[in-house]
Design an enzyme around this catalytic site. Structure first.
Site, short mmCIF file in Angstrom:
data_model
loop_
_atom_site.label_atom_id
_atom_site.label_comp_id
_atom_site.label_asym_id
_atom_site.label_seq_id
_atom_site.Cartn_x
_atom_site.Cartn_y
_atom_site.Cartn_z
N ASP A 75 0.47 8.14 15.24
CA ASP A 75 -0.35 8.92 13.57
C ASP A 75 0.87 9.72 12.88
O ASP A 75 0.37 10.48 13.32
CB ASP A 75 -1.63 9.25 13.86
CG ASP A 75 -2.86 8.78 12.27
OD1 ASP A 75 -3.48 7.99 11.73
OD2 ASP A 75 -3.07 10.41 11.72
N ASN A 83 0.20 10.47 -0.21
CA ASN A 83 -0.36 9.54 -1.43
C ASN A 83 -0.85 9.94 -2.92
O ASN A 83 -0.48 10.01 -4.00
CB ASN A 83 -0.92 8.75 -0.95
CG ASN A 83 -0.50 7.31 0.09
OD1 ASN A 83 0.31 6.98 -0.38
ND2 ASN A 83 -0.55 6.56 0.95
N HIS A 88 1.12 5.98 -4.37
CA HIS A 88 1.09 5.12 -3.03
C HIS A 88 2.86 4.26 -2.95
O HIS A 88 3.51 4.27 -1.94
CB HIS A 88 0.40 4.27 -3.30
CG HIS A 88 -0.81 4.16 -3.58
ND1 HIS A 88 -1.63 4.37 -2.08
CD2 HIS A 88 -2.15 5.07 -4.28
CE1 HIS A 88 -2.95 5.14 -2.54
NE2 HIS A 88 -3.20 5.25 -4.03
N GLU A 118 -2.17 4.12 8.26
CA GLU A 118 -0.73 5.12 8.55
C GLU A 118 -0.26 5.20 10.38
O GLU A 118 -0.08 5.73 10.89
CB GLU A 118 -0.56 6.07 8.23
CG GLU A 118 -2.00 7.24 8.51
CD GLU A 118 -2.35 7.16 8.04
OE1 GLU A 118 -3.24 8.24 8.04
OE2 GLU A 118 -3.07 6.05 7.00
#
Length: 209
Positions: A75, A83, A88, A118
């Site tokens: 992760d 973001n 984005h 993610e």
């Protein structure tokens, strides 16, 4: 008659060319749809469904041959912050960058896929827990070792937290179980400060008598 024969031959050749082009287009469309069904278009890694199908087959094969089988859950740390701060499009650059680094860190039988926003997962057939932890550390170091150009004059450095599990350790080749174990260890790595790997469960404190 000769002219009719020439015209007929030309019509047949034209029809054959049209049909051949239609068949080729149909094959290309079929290949594109199949690719889209099995791969994530942003990272070009297998998507969640495709990875789970491969995981079931590989874990069953390793179980049958009594080979090690390990799983790494990955992760990216503070991805939402990226973001929110850079947009984005920058987030997409980070994901594709991380996917390339993960893919370049594994060998041919291993498979990496994107299983969430993610979040990535790596299947390691034939790898023990110790070997999988070494692969996880290599991935972690590569993710954190390179800067990413997200804007014209702005580069950032990212990190990842990783959890590792193994069938021989848990006694189960069930992929969903192994992924769950790796996932809980991933969040243990996050709680411990992020940018690290965790390949074992937290030891329970000894009770005093």
């Amino acid at each position: 008659l000769a002219l009719l024969w020439v015209l007929f031959t030309c019509m047949v050749l034209i029809a054959w060319g049209v049909i051949r082009r239609m068949v080729n287009n149909m094959y290309r469309l079929q290949h594109t749809l199949k690719w889209q069904a099995w791969y994530d278009p942003l990272t070009r890694l297998p998507n969640r469904g495709a990875l789970f199908e491969r995981a079931k087959a590989l874990s069953a094969e390793c179980h049958l041959q009594q080979l090690p089988f390990s799983v790494i859950q990955i992760d990216l740390d503070h991805f939402k912050r990226i973001n929110d701060k850079y947009g984005h499009q920058a987030g997409d650059l980070v994901l594709s960058h991380a996917a390339r680094l993960i893919g370049n860190s594994i060998r041919e039988p291993d498979i990496a896929g994107r299983v969430g926003g993610e979040e990535f997962c790596v299947l390691l057939p034939g790898r023990t827990l110790v070997e999988a932890a070494q692969v996880a550390e290599r991935i972690r170091a590569r993710i954190g070792g390179k800067e990413i150009l997200v804007l014209k004059n702005q580069t950032i450095r990212i990190s990842g937290s990783l959890g590792v599990s193994s069938a021989q350790e848990t006694g189960s080749y069930d992929f969903q179980h192994l992924q769950s174990v790796a996932d809980s260890r991933l969040y243990r790595a996050k709680r411990a400060g992020r940018n690290q790997i965790c390949a074992q469960d937290e030891e329970e404190p000894e009770s005093s008598i």
